[in-house]
Each structure stands twice: as C-alpha cells, then as structure tokens.
Design an enzyme around this catalytic site. Sequence first.
Site, short mmCIF file in Angstrom:
data_model
loop_
_atom_site.label_atom_id
_atom_site.label_comp_id
_atom_site.label_asym_id
_atom_site.label_seq_id
_atom_site.Cartn_x
_atom_site.Cartn_y
_atom_site.Cartn_z
N GLY A 9 0.85 -1.18 0.00
CA GLY A 9 0.00 0.00 0.00
C GLY A 9 0.88 1.23 0.00
O GLY A 9 2.03 1.16 0.45
N THR A 10 0.35 2.33 -0.50
CA THR A 10 1.23 3.48 -0.69
C THR A 10 0.90 4.70 0.16
O THR A 10 1.24 4.71 1.32
CB THR A 10 1.37 3.79 -2.18
N THR A 11 0.21 5.73 -0.37
CA THR A 11 0.22 7.00 0.35
C THR A 11 -1.04 7.26 1.19
O THR A 11 -2.15 7.05 0.72
CB THR A 11 0.39 8.16 -0.66
N ALA A 188 4.03 4.69 -7.47
CA ALA A 188 3.29 3.70 -6.70
C ALA A 188 1.99 4.24 -6.12
O ALA A 188 1.23 3.52 -5.51
CB ALA A 188 4.16 3.16 -5.57
#
Lengths: 235, 289
Positions: A9-11, A188
């Site tokens: 998972g990213t931001t 991403a």
Amino acid sequence: MSADIAPHGTTIVAIATAEGVVMAGDRRATMGNLIASRDIEKVHPADAYSLIGIAGTAGIGIELMRLFQVELEHYEKIEGAMLSLDGKANRLAAMVRGNLGAAMQGLAVVPLFAGFDLAPSDPSKAGRIFSFDVAGGLYEETGFDAIGSGSLFAKSALKKKYRAGVSTQDAIRLAVEALYDAADDDTATGGPDLSRKIYPVVMTATADSTHRLTDAEITAVAEDVVAGRMENPGG
Amino acid sequence: MAMQFYASPEQVQRDRSEYARKGIARGRSAVVLTYEGGILLVAENLTSLRKISELYDKIGFAAVGRYNEFESLRRAGVRMADLNGYSYDRRDVTGRALANAYTQTLGAIFTETQKPYEVEICVAQVGATPESDELYRITYDGSVMDEPGFMAMGGQAEAISNVLRSRHDATADVAAALALAVEALSSVGGENNTPREIGESQLEVAVLDRSRKGRAFRRISGAALTTLLGGGKDVPEKEVGEAGDVVPPAPGEDKPTVSAASVDLEGKPAADETPAKKPGRSKGPAEGS
C-alpha cells in the site's frame, strides 16, 4: 525482493482540522512494478472516534488494523469505557513493534493513526495525529502528516497549503490535492481514476463520530480537483 | 481423619440448588423484553457497577445475583464473541453460541465445584423483527430456556413475569415498553404487597436497537432516560449514548500523562517547551539518534 512477493500500500495523509481530523488514502497497491490493486482501501475507522491508515505490506497492514479494531472494541466492552487517544496510540505502537521481525525481512508496515480526543488536555487541539516507525516509535505530529512512498510529495504539498484551524471541508480538499501531487510524482501512488470512478478513500473523525465520505461526496471533490489541475497542473 | 458421611447425589444437587436460589432471590431483579424497535433491558441497580452490558453487535447481556460471578461470565462472553468475530466473521457470532457456552460453563460449575454460581443471566439477540428476537435464560445449574419475548430474573421473578405476561406487547414503542418494565419491577418488594416507587437513579436501562447497523447496544441514561420515563417518545439519537459506556478518563489536574515523574513538565506554556519535552512525545525518531 520483498516488494515483488506481496502487495504494497502506498500514500496516506492526515490533517488536523478545527473539528477533528481528516484522513485520506489513495487506492493503489503495487507489487514491484505491477499494479496489484486499483481499488484497495487503506483508511479505516479504528473505533467510533479514530482512524487508521496503513502503508507497506498490505496483508500485514490489514491484519494489524483488524486486530487493532478488535482490541479497542474489546477494551471498551470489558472496561465499560474507551481507551484514551494516547492509550490507543501506545497500543498501536506496541503492535507495530511486534512486527519488527517481519519488517527486518522486508515485510514492513507503518500505520498512521489520527482521531478526535474526547478528553484532550488542550480543547483547541482535539484532533490529533500520531505517526510510527517500524521499531514501534510513536510520534505525535502537529497539523498534518503523511506516510508511504508518496508521502514526501504529499507533505510538501500540505506544507504550502495547510493552515492551523482549517475547516473539515477545506481539509478534505487539501487531502485530495495532496494525494494528487503524490500520484503526480510517485509511480506507486494512484491518482483519481475518472474512467473507472475510483477515488481516494476519505474519512473524518469529529465529536460526532467517524464518517466516510460517500461516493457522491468524494466524486464531487475529486472531479473538482482534477478540473483544477486541467488548468494548472501544479495545483 | 474426618469421617466422610454419605450424601446421595440427589441430596447434594438439592442443597446446591437451594443455596443458589436463595442467593439469587436476595438480589434485585432485572427484566428483558422485546418491543417494536428492539430489545429493552432494564435492571434495578443502585450501584455504578453494571448488570447490563454489550456482548457483540446484536447481542446483549443482563444478569442478576453475585456481581463477581456474573462479571466473570460477562467477560468470558465478550472474549468469546470478540475472538470468534475476529477469527471468522462478525456474522458468525450468534446469541445461541454464547448461550450454549454459558450453559456449559454454568453446568460444569454447578456439578463440579463446592459452591454453585448464584447467578441468572440473559443473552438477548435482536433480529430484524420482534418475532426473530432471541432471548435465552441461563440459570445457575446450566439449564437454558428460550423465552418468548420477555423474561424476568432475580428475587420474585415469578410475580414480575406475571405482570409482563399479562401486558407484554411486541409492537409497543420504547416508552411504553420501559413503563411496563418499571411497573413490573416495582410491583414487588413494597410493604404489604403494594407497588413501590423506583426512581430514575435506581434504574439501569439499555436497548438493542433493531434499526442500527453494526453495534446495536445503547445505554439510556441521564436526560434521555428522564424523557423516556416521562412518556416522551422522541429522544434524539445522540442523547441515547454510545455503544460503549463513557468517554475515556479525562487528564487530571495533577495526573501526569508523560511519565509518573513528569509532573513538573506538564501544563507549561508552549513557549517554554523544547521539542523533546512535548507532552505525548517520547523520544526522537529511531533513525535520528
């Protein structure tokens, strides 16, 4: 590489507002250079007054979040009272510390925790944000914070636009803008997906309770942000 | 060596039953009944220790008898519900499974230990309609009964049940259901069998709200309870309270929040603080040192 074996998972961004906090997360999960998911949900309510967002190995993060939710509810039912917001953050820090072994092997997960403090020592600062490191370090943040691969860009965007005491409505807009900036510069992080109608998950925690923006609410904000960027790509 | 006299199993069981019944009858009573909008749980309770509690999303718990005993049962129930919900799915936690676990526990305690638990408990699960509500009565010896829409527990439960039986209406609203519950509870214990007065401060009231998604359990106290007891119908949802009981403990004036030795660091104006000493902040980031 560990990035290739499990989705990441990213931001996630969180903003303290006049009424509480806003937390938003993009919808992308990556596996190496592949997009593992376009519609993963990384921001969830931890309980009736707090929110948790996760970045890092998605499987471990979701499990961590689920266990944390159960622990808060369990404590509340057993003791007949909620944990204090600091108590919740400390508990989450211990759980992140518990994952240190896996983190050293590449399956790191770092949460972002924010909530409305029902018993704050300073009533003007009821919305509070806590960040963590993989070793279980717990840090209270002032104003706003972001985690994940795009956090650098999201935080830079927020640094210029954030003002203390921002309204929840404005903070929602700021959060979506910050995620747009993260998606702009970080591969991403996923931006608003107009063709599939996939928009960031945005949640608020205020004195009333937590609230997840409905599809209609977030669609309006996201489309507005995208329309703004059509004229000025830099925001 | 002390001589062990023979006592028949029947005699032992009878003695234990009598002991448990006497203990339960000494305490104050509780009633549980269905109404149009859910299940109402009412206990006569002078203390701040709870007799009524939430077990899970749609499942409530009410008990009478010895506090320490039913509290340990309540905790075990919450633990089982949370563990099953976490291991499997929230839908897989059912009132029947909890009632089953309670009968096993109470049955084993009744037959195997010196002293039976002096408790009677109710596991209530709210459904989509009053017909699909489930009320389980579990007694000190582990027997379980499926009750039809209402039940009373504690001292003189039979007399209280009679009042409920003659007047219970599953289509009543919450105010009417509460009025009936209070009337039933106050119908016993007065002088010369006359009804007595039960004040608001002596009542512990909660509902399992049929219309709520997720956690249906809500306590009714304070202003909302006053309104309802006065026959008022429209109690704002916000006043009906949270799923949990109360807000977390407030930071006390002289209560340190950073460490037990940090009293002198607390409550100073922000200007005096160095970043390392901000309340709630422990140490710098790991990578910073």
